[in-house]
Structure formats: C-alpha cells, structure tokens
Scaffold this motif. Structure first.
Motif, short mmCIF file in Angstrom:
data_model
loop_
_atom_site.label_atom_id
_atom_site.label_comp_id
_atom_site.label_asym_id
_atom_site.label_seq_id
_atom_site.Cartn_x
_atom_site.Cartn_y
_atom_site.Cartn_z
N VAL A 113 50.78 18.58 -8.80
CA VAL A 113 49.51 18.33 -8.11
C VAL A 113 48.52 19.47 -8.28
N HIS A 114 48.95 20.58 -8.91
CA HIS A 114 48.05 21.70 -9.19
C HIS A 114 48.18 22.08 -10.67
N PRO A 115 47.13 22.66 -11.24
CA PRO A 115 47.26 23.19 -12.61
C PRO A 115 48.30 24.31 -12.63
N ALA A 116 48.85 24.60 -13.81
CA ALA A 116 49.78 25.72 -13.93
C ALA A 116 49.05 27.02 -13.65
N ILE A 117 49.74 27.96 -13.02
CA ILE A 117 49.07 29.18 -12.54
C ILE A 117 48.50 30.00 -13.69
N ALA A 118 49.18 30.01 -14.86
CA ALA A 118 48.68 30.75 -16.02
C ALA A 118 48.29 29.80 -17.16
N GLY A 119 48.13 28.52 -16.82
CA GLY A 119 47.61 27.57 -17.80
C GLY A 119 48.63 26.95 -18.73
N GLU A 139 51.96 25.23 -1.29
CA GLU A 139 50.85 25.02 -2.21
C GLU A 139 49.87 23.97 -1.70
N GLN A 140 50.36 23.03 -0.90
CA GLN A 140 49.43 22.08 -0.27
C GLN A 140 48.54 22.83 0.71
N GLU A 141 49.15 23.77 1.43
CA GLU A 141 48.38 24.53 2.42
C GLU A 141 47.40 25.49 1.73
N ALA A 142 47.87 26.12 0.65
CA ALA A 142 47.03 27.10 -0.06
C ALA A 142 45.97 26.42 -0.92
N LYS A 143 46.19 25.15 -1.23
CA LYS A 143 45.28 24.38 -2.11
C LYS A 143 45.19 24.97 -3.51
N GLU A 144 46.25 25.62 -3.94
CA GLU A 144 46.30 26.19 -5.29
C GLU A 144 47.74 26.49 -5.66
N PRO A 145 48.01 26.67 -6.98
CA PRO A 145 49.37 27.03 -7.38
C PRO A 145 49.71 28.45 -6.96
N LEU A 146 50.95 28.66 -6.55
CA LEU A 146 51.39 29.98 -6.09
C LEU A 146 52.51 30.56 -6.96
N TRP A 147 53.12 29.69 -7.79
CA TRP A 147 54.26 30.16 -8.58
C TRP A 147 54.06 29.89 -10.06
N ALA A 148 54.59 30.81 -10.88
CA ALA A 148 54.58 30.62 -12.33
C ALA A 148 55.53 29.50 -12.70
N LEU A 177 57.86 27.41 -15.85
CA LEU A 177 58.91 27.79 -16.79
C LEU A 177 58.37 28.44 -18.06
N ALA A 178 57.17 28.04 -18.50
CA ALA A 178 56.60 28.58 -19.75
C ALA A 178 55.66 29.74 -19.49
N GLU A 179 55.66 30.27 -18.27
CA GLU A 179 54.71 31.32 -17.91
C GLU A 179 55.44 32.61 -17.49
N PRO A 180 54.76 33.75 -17.59
CA PRO A 180 55.40 35.01 -17.18
C PRO A 180 55.69 35.01 -15.68
N PRO A 181 56.95 35.33 -15.30
CA PRO A 181 57.30 35.31 -13.87
C PRO A 181 56.40 36.19 -13.01
N ASN A 182 55.85 37.25 -13.60
CA ASN A 182 55.05 38.17 -12.78
C ASN A 182 53.68 37.61 -12.42
N THR A 183 53.37 36.39 -12.88
CA THR A 183 52.12 35.77 -12.45
C THR A 183 52.31 35.00 -11.13
N SER A 184 53.56 34.88 -10.66
CA SER A 184 53.79 34.25 -9.36
C SER A 184 53.17 35.10 -8.25
N GLY A 235 64.56 33.31 -11.55
CA GLY A 235 63.81 34.05 -10.54
C GLY A 235 62.33 33.75 -10.66
N GLY A 236 61.62 33.80 -9.53
CA GLY A 236 60.17 33.68 -9.54
C GLY A 236 59.63 32.29 -9.78
N LEU A 237 60.49 31.27 -9.82
CA LEU A 237 60.03 29.90 -10.01
C LEU A 237 59.86 29.22 -8.66
N LYS A 238 59.10 28.14 -8.66
CA LYS A 238 59.06 27.27 -7.48
C LYS A 238 60.25 26.34 -7.55
#
Ligand SMILES: [Fe+2]
Length: 507
Positions: free
Chosen positions: A60-66, A102-111, A113-120, A129-132
């Motif tokens: 329901v949200h775009p990926a945090i790092a695209g 993420e529904q409450e934040a209205k945005e993605p909060l976690w990286a 699988l294809a994104e760097p974990p440190n973007t969470s 680690g670091g996944l939703k």
C-alpha cells in the motif's frame, strides 16, 4: 450476491505506477469485502465443505528506497468458504505491527528485500534483519485458527478462519521464540494435531526446529547447528521424523560481513537433508548428502521400509544468470520465474540403515508449488497438484495433477491472461480415495478484469472447472494457500457437519 465493503486501507502508491509486480495481475487491493451467497456458474457440490484460504502480497506504500520486491507487500488474506452448495468470501489485511505502523505514519517505514537495510526508519524483523514482517507468505490452519507467516521468519499472526479478524500473535504460553520468529511453511499435521516448525537466522546455531501440540503449547524446541547462515524455505515430515535442509544457496559470507545480503549457489557443496525424530534431540539429527540444488518447496515425505521417501522440486538452475534478455524487471526478478529455475519433481530416498541417498528425477516438465490431500501429509501419497509458470514471470498459468505411481500428468491451462493461485485439494466430505475431492484456486482474469474461484473435480482436472464462483473484486496474484475442512473449524455449522455429528451421536 450480497456484498458489503467493510474496510479500506490507506494507499500512497502512485496512480501511474509502472512496477509489474504492483500492476496488472499483481495490482494490490485496498478494499476489504464481505460477500455472501456468491454468484456461481455451474454447481458447487454439497459435499464441498470448508474454507480455501489464500495469502497475497499486497503493498500500500511505495518502497522506501524505490526498489520494490514482490515479497515486500503486506499480507492480505482471502477466504472462500463452501457450505451447503453455497459460497462466501472475505478479504482482510493481516493487522501486523508493520502494517498498522505504516498506516498510521502514512508512509513506508521499512526497507524491502531489494533495498539497503539501513534505509529502514525503525528496527525491523526477519532473518536478514531490518525488514517489515508483512506475514504475506504462507497460511496454514492449526487448532482451528489460521496462521499467517513470513518467509524470512517473524511472528505467526492468528486469524479467525471465517471472519479473517486478526486475533493477535501466537504466544505458545509465553514460549514463542520471539528473538528468531518462525519461518513460513510450518506444517499442520492432521493426524496428530501438531504444528511442526523451524526458524533460521544469522547467529549460531543458525537453525531451530520445534513442535507445538494440539493445545497450542510449545512442547519441543531444539538447536539444529549449521555450518553458517542458510536460507531454508520449507520443511517436511513423516509419521516419526521431521526433515530439515541445508541447501548450498546462501548469503555470500564475504559480502555478508560487509552487511550485503547476496545469495549465491555453491555447486561444489552437497544438498544436506537433516532427519530428526519428531521429538528428537540436536544430537539425533542425521544429515544425508545429495546432489547440489536449492529446494524451494517439498511436496511430502513418508516412511517405506528402511527408507524415507521425500518428494520435492529440484532446481536445475538455482542461480539463473542475467542473459540480458527480457525487461529490466524480468532480469531483476529472474529468480522468481519457474522456467529460469527449471524446477521439476524429484524424489530423494533416504536409507535410515545405510545412510545412503538414492535420487530419482520424476519429471522433466517444469512445475512447482505442489499440494496434496492433507490427510496424506507425512503418509504415503500418490498424487501431487502443482502449478505451471508463465515464462519469465512469477505467475501461474495452469494446474497439473501429477500421478506419482503411473507417471501420468493431467493438465488444465487457465487461458491467456488468466493467472491462478496455489491450488489446494479439498477432500470430499466422507471420501476415502486420495483424489476423491476438489481442487480450489482463485484466478485473476486480466481479460475480463475480475477474479473467480474455480472448483475442479480432482479426478477429472483436465475437464476444467465444475464451478466458477464470482468474487467482488479482482484479486492480486500471490503465493501460498491452504484448505481447511469445515469440521476442523470451531463454530462451523453446515448440513453436512450437522449430519455427521448426528451420525456420531447415534453411534
Ligand atoms: Fe513458499
């Protein structure tokens, strides 16, 4: 059809989305429906009694790092229930901690699988680690409750199998291994009422195995030490044994030390299959070595004389290379296309006396996602019902009934632009023969922009569906599904189950 919109999730996905795993047959839903007395073409047999449950990845949200990966989507469960010749449908998001946040934040909060974990933005979950923990991979029914799970380990979310209300997480009397979570593909044994499970992670011993009893108490949990972090996806069991695995496809250790999670196949290493008595100790785990491959899914296992017969899908090419053909997304997600992995039915015979393994290639044709009559779980089975894949994509275009005794296959193709889900086998009420029942799948029909639930006679799959049940909205493609008989669900009442109860009462 009596339809009511009962819920709606906030989505921030762009209207001009072009990701193939968020559009077309993978277009996520935001609506939650209650639909009763569904419109049927054909006839629903009165002895089809129970629920077909299916999990879908539903972002329901775009990926945090695209960089969205199709396994990142939030879990949405669909149920099609069959009772007294009628059908009902519900779909609900699994109310995971991540989805609610993420529904409450209205945005993605976690990286993803294809994104760097440190973007969470917050601490996450999963073996990496670091996944939703999106609980979007698998669904089974244990002790009358539907359990959803995540392929990288996480909580087991408990859902009412009829309303799909999230009832919380499995706690197992305070003994749930929260630090590790539980992997997708726990096994619900219909004969014992037990749930067998495993989990894995980056810290020694890298793998655990456990048993939850029919009363939902964790009664057994052991270390299964491995040489290093591994990526097991599935397990199997027989009447007396649990079967785990150490496949030679795992995060490259040198890169892992730098925080990069890159899975590599090691053809110089064997596939190791671990066999342990169902309540056995770590010291009782016996390892059998076989030809190198990665096994995504096993079909079943059973004991035969001195041997364990283990059926699953052998991948000829567990790490398909980028051939430079196809679209960017086809190349990026080539690991998800069955034709690229070249998965086919395979049998491993594990001799418990000699320790030797005999292997047999059962089919040359590419199939995966094999389902069986659940009563044969851990017991000898003759049939497996599997999916065929669309070339280059993670989509199913047909169902195959494999007869493992005769080698005969019976196929049904959904047709151009129509994609199915994992096909569960529903034994007919009162059936005795293994294939006396129905096959159930949900199709996403891009030609007609709708979804239907198809019912096949399992003894005549090639004839096509005997009933087509209209669903209120087109359902996204997804991964795993299951069947649960009405008699296994608390509060389920139908003419058939009432009659069965009366018969038992008179006995
Ligand atoms: Fe799976």
């Amino acid at each position: 059809m009596d339809v009511e919109l009962v819920g709606h999730a906030l989505s921030t996905l762009p209207e001009d989305d072009d990701h193939p795993y968020r559009t077309g047959p993978w277009r996520p839903q935001t609506n939650e429906w209650r639909a009763d007395d569904l419109t049927v073409t054909g006839e629903i047999p009165a002895d089809l009694d129970g629920v077909y449950l299916r999990n879908t990845e539903n972002p329901v949200h775009p990926a945090i790092a695209g960089k969205y990966h199709p396994f990142d989507g939030d879990g949405m469960i669909h149920v099609v229930g069959f009772r007294d010749g009628k059908a009902f449908y519900r779909n609900r998001f699994v109310r995971t901690d991540g989805f609610l946040a993420e529904q409450e934040a209205k945005e993605p909060l976690w990286a993803g699988l294809a994104e760097p974990p440190n973007t969470s933005l917050r601490p996450g979950w999963g073996a990496r680690g670091g996944l939703k923990d999106s609980s979007s991979t698998d669904v089974v029914v244990h002790a009358g409750v539907a359990l959803t799970s995540f392929y990288q380990c996480g909580d087991l979310y408990r859902l009412d199998p009829l309303t799909l209300d999230t009832l919380g997480k499995s706690g197992w009397g305070g003994r749930f291994p929260s630090q590790w979570g539980v992997s997708a593909h726990p096994k619900s044994d219909e004969h014992t009422g037990e749930l067998l499970f495993f989990n894995y992670g980056k810290e020694a011993p890298y793998l655990h195995y456990g048993v939850v009893d029919s009363g939902n108490h964790l009664v057994h949990y052991i270390d299964v030490p491995l040489p290093g972090p591994r990526l097991p996806h599935d397990m199997a069991y027989t009447e007396h044994y649990a079967i785990l695995n150490d496949c030679p496809l795992f995060w490259e250790p040198d890169l892992l030390a730098q925080g990069v999670h890159a899975a590599r196949f090691h053809p110089e290493l064997p596939l190791r299959i671990g066999v342990v008595p169902r309540r056995g100790t770590s010291e009782q785990v016996r390892w059998f070595e076989a030809d190198p491959t990665y096994v995504l899914h096993w079909v079943n296992a059973y004991e035969e004389g001195d041997e364990i017969v283990l059926d699953g899908f052998f991948q000829d090419d567990p790490e398909p290379r980028d051939r430079g053909d196809g679209s960017y997304f086809q190349r990026m997600f080539r690991f998800l296309a069955l034709d690229r992995m070249q998965s086919h039915l395979h049998r491993w015979r594990l001799n418990l006396v000699t320790g030797q393994v005999r292997e047999e290639r059962l089919r040359d044709t590419v199939t995966e996602f094999g389902m069986i009559n659940g009563r044969h779980g851990g017991r000898r089975n003759r049939y497996a019902y599997a999916a065929t894949g669309v070339e280059g994509w993670f989509l199913f275009d047909g169902v195959v009934k494999h007869d493992l005794e005769t080698g005969h296959d019976e196929r049904y193709a959904f047709g151009e632009g129509v994609f199915g889900s994992e096909t569960a086998m529903a034994p007919r009420v009162g059936s005795a023969a293994e294939d006396d029942g129905y096959l159930i799948t949900i199709v996403t029909d891009m030609n007609r922009n709708l979804s239907e639930c198809l019912v096949f006679d399992a003894q005549r799959v090639g004839d096509g569906p005997i009933a087509r049940v209209a669903l209120p909205e087109r359902v996204s493609s997804g991964t795993h599904a299951t069947w649960a008989a009405g008699s296994s669900i608390p509060g389920w009442a139908s003419a058939a189950t009432i009659a069965a109860g009366l018969r038992m009462g008179h006995a």
